[in-house]
Design a protein around this motif. Structure first.
Motif, PDB file in Angstrom:
ATOM      1  N   GLY A   1      -6.507   6.460  -5.707  1.00  0.00           N
ATOM      2  CA  GLY A   1      -6.105   5.077  -5.971  1.00  0.00           C
ATOM      3  C   GLY A   1      -4.614   4.877  -5.793  1.00  0.00           C
ATOM      4  O   GLY A   1      -4.166   3.869  -5.232  1.00  0.00           O
ATOM      5  N   VAL A   2      -3.823   5.825  -6.255  1.00  0.00           N
ATOM      6  CA  VAL A   2      -2.366   5.743  -6.111  1.00  0.00           C
ATOM      7  C   VAL A   2      -1.979   5.823  -4.645  1.00  0.00           C
ATOM      8  O   VAL A   2      -1.149   5.063  -4.152  1.00  0.00           O
ATOM      9  CB  VAL A   2      -1.673   6.871  -6.918  1.00  0.00           C
ATOM     10  CG1 VAL A   2      -0.185   6.921  -6.638  1.00  0.00           C
ATOM     11  CG2 VAL A   2      -1.942   6.706  -8.409  1.00  0.00           C
ATOM     12  N   LEU A   3      -2.613   6.745  -3.905  1.00  0.00           N
ATOM     13  CA  LEU A   3      -2.334   6.884  -2.479  1.00  0.00           C
ATOM     14  C   LEU A   3      -2.681   5.594  -1.743  1.00  0.00           C
ATOM     15  O   LEU A   3      -1.904   5.127  -0.904  1.00  0.00           O
ATOM     16  CB  LEU A   3      -3.125   8.065  -1.915  1.00  0.00           C
ATOM     17  CG  LEU A   3      -2.932   8.358  -0.432  1.00  0.00           C
ATOM     18  CD1 LEU A   3      -1.470   8.670  -0.126  1.00  0.00           C
ATOM     19  CD2 LEU A   3      -3.818   9.515   0.002  1.00  0.00           C
ATOM     20  N   ASN A   4      -3.812   5.013  -2.061  1.00  0.00           N
ATOM     21  CA  ASN A   4      -4.226   3.756  -1.429  1.00  0.00           C
ATOM     22  C   ASN A   4      -3.194   2.657  -1.682  1.00  0.00           C
ATOM     23  O   ASN A   4      -2.800   1.936  -0.762  1.00  0.00           O
ATOM     24  CB  ASN A   4      -5.607   3.352  -1.941  1.00  0.00           C
ATOM     25  CG  ASN A   4      -6.191   2.202  -1.145  1.00  0.00           C
ATOM     26  OD1 ASN A   4      -6.123   2.207   0.076  1.00  0.00           O
ATOM     27  ND2 ASN A   4      -6.760   1.223  -1.842  1.00  0.00           N
ATOM     28  N   ASP A   5      -2.729   2.522  -2.942  1.00  0.00           N
ATOM     29  CA  ASP A   5      -1.717   1.516  -3.281  1.00  0.00           C
ATOM     30  C   ASP A   5      -0.427   1.753  -2.511  1.00  0.00           C
ATOM     31  O   ASP A   5       0.214   0.814  -2.040  1.00  0.00           O
ATOM     32  CB  ASP A   5      -1.434   1.513  -4.784  1.00  0.00           C
ATOM     33  CG  ASP A   5      -2.599   0.981  -5.595  1.00  0.00           C
ATOM     34  OD1 ASP A   5      -3.508   0.352  -4.996  1.00  0.00           O
ATOM     35  OD2 ASP A   5      -2.621   1.201  -6.822  1.00  0.00           O
TER      36      ASP A   5
ATOM     37  N   ARG B   1       6.078  -0.248   3.865  1.00  0.00           N
ATOM     38  CA  ARG B   1       6.539  -1.021   5.033  1.00  0.00           C
ATOM     39  C   ARG B   1       6.278  -0.171   6.277  1.00  0.00           C
ATOM     40  O   ARG B   1       6.718   0.957   6.349  1.00  0.00           O
ATOM     41  CB  ARG B   1       8.022  -1.339   4.907  1.00  0.00           C
ATOM     42  CG  ARG B   1       8.336  -2.251   3.766  1.00  0.00           C
ATOM     43  CD  ARG B   1       9.815  -2.576   3.768  1.00  0.00           C
ATOM     44  NE  ARG B   1      10.143  -3.410   2.649  1.00  0.00           N
ATOM     45  CZ  ARG B   1      10.229  -4.728   2.704  1.00  0.00           C
ATOM     46  NH1 ARG B   1      10.007  -5.359   3.832  1.00  0.00           N
ATOM     47  NH2 ARG B   1      10.547  -5.422   1.623  1.00  0.00           N
ATOM     48  N   TRP B   2       5.540  -0.729   7.181  1.00  0.00           N
ATOM     49  CA  TRP B   2       5.156  -0.004   8.387  1.00  0.00           C
ATOM     50  C   TRP B   2       5.883  -0.581   9.591  1.00  0.00           C
ATOM     51  O   TRP B   2       6.073  -1.778   9.713  1.00  0.00           O
ATOM     52  CB  TRP B   2       3.639  -0.138   8.645  1.00  0.00           C
ATOM     53  CG  TRP B   2       2.824   0.511   7.575  1.00  0.00           C
ATOM     54  CD1 TRP B   2       2.367  -0.053   6.425  1.00  0.00           C
ATOM     55  CD2 TRP B   2       2.379   1.867   7.571  1.00  0.00           C
ATOM     56  NE1 TRP B   2       1.672   0.844   5.682  1.00  0.00           N
ATOM     57  CE2 TRP B   2       1.660   2.034   6.359  1.00  0.00           C
ATOM     58  CE3 TRP B   2       2.518   2.927   8.432  1.00  0.00           C
ATOM     59  CZ2 TRP B   2       1.073   3.242   6.020  1.00  0.00           C
ATOM     60  CZ3 TRP B   2       1.931   4.137   8.098  1.00  0.00           C
ATOM     61  CH2 TRP B   2       1.233   4.280   6.903  1.00  0.00           C
ATOM     62  N   SER B   3       6.325   0.284  10.463  1.00  0.00           N
ATOM     63  CA  SER B   3       6.883  -0.180  11.738  1.00  0.00           C
ATOM     64  C   SER B   3       6.264   0.650  12.848  1.00  0.00           C
ATOM     65  O   SER B   3       6.149   1.869  12.732  1.00  0.00           O
ATOM     66  CB  SER B   3       8.400  -0.064  11.748  1.00  0.00           C
ATOM     67  OG  SER B   3       8.788   1.275  11.671  1.00  0.00           O
TER      68      SER B   3
END
Length: 197
Positions: A184-188, A194-196
């Motif tokens: 759950g933490v990994l998913n959050d 921020r993805w580039s």
């Protein structure tokens, strides 16, 4: 941090047990929680008949699953580690030691048994997918004097130094051990990152 220490001697008076007790004291002095289990504490029928549903075995499996590291101590018999210890380790799931640091300790009648750690015990720990199996400690029986009266057990100075060095390495390995991230933490984290591209 939680360390499970496992004593492989069937005897209550055991030199490998002395080293296990010294290790427990050293680690607890540094704030590490240590739970000690001895093969002789398990019902023999549970071990001999591989009773995976035994409450003792299930408790053992749960402790190992929660542990950050293990110390495995055994006497050397007939050029190998104790058979009762092998029987106990056989009751662990296939990847039980993944993400765990393991410190093997062995005692024997002479230095002729020194390689039992590398050639007998370490392959079993590796088969259980130990993340890191440290250089083992071997002590011959002459290096350990049992407790007498109110005198504690005595270790030869060279053995005491090797034990402390190995425990220091073990403690550092526990501290640098990668911590798994809950799904759950990994998913959050992935969603909020921020993805580039």
């Amino acid at each position: 941090m939680l360390v499970v220490s496992i004593g492989g001697s069937p005897s209550p008076r055991s030199r490998s047990g002395v080293l296990l007790e010294r290790s427990r004291q050293w680690l607890e002095h540094r704030g590490v929680e240590v739970v000690t289990l001895q093969v002789r504490d398990f019902p023999a029928e549970d071990l001999l008949h591989a009773r995976f549903d035994s409450p003792h075995v299930q408790h053992f499996q749960q402790l190992v699953a929660q542990a950050d590291g293990l110390i495995v101590a055994t006497p050397v018999y007939k050029a190998s580690f104790a058979g009762a210890l092998k029987t106990l380790l056989d009751l662990l799931p296939e990847r039980a030691l993944a993400n765990r640091v393991v410190l093997p300790i062995a005692t024997g009648g002479s230095i002729a048994h020194m390689l039992a750690v590398d050639y007998a015990l370490k392959p079993v720990l590796s088969a259980l997918k130990a993340q890191e199996t440290l250089q083992g400690i071997f002590a011959d029986d002459s290096q350990i004097a049992y407790a007498e009266g109110n005198k504690p057990a005595q270790l030869a100075p060279a053995l005491e130094e090797r034990l402390h060095d190995s425990l220091e390495t073990f403690h550092l390995a526990l501290a640098r051990r990668p911590r798994p991230v809950a799904p759950g933490v990994l998913n959050d984290r992935l969603i909020s990152a921020r993805w580039s591209i």
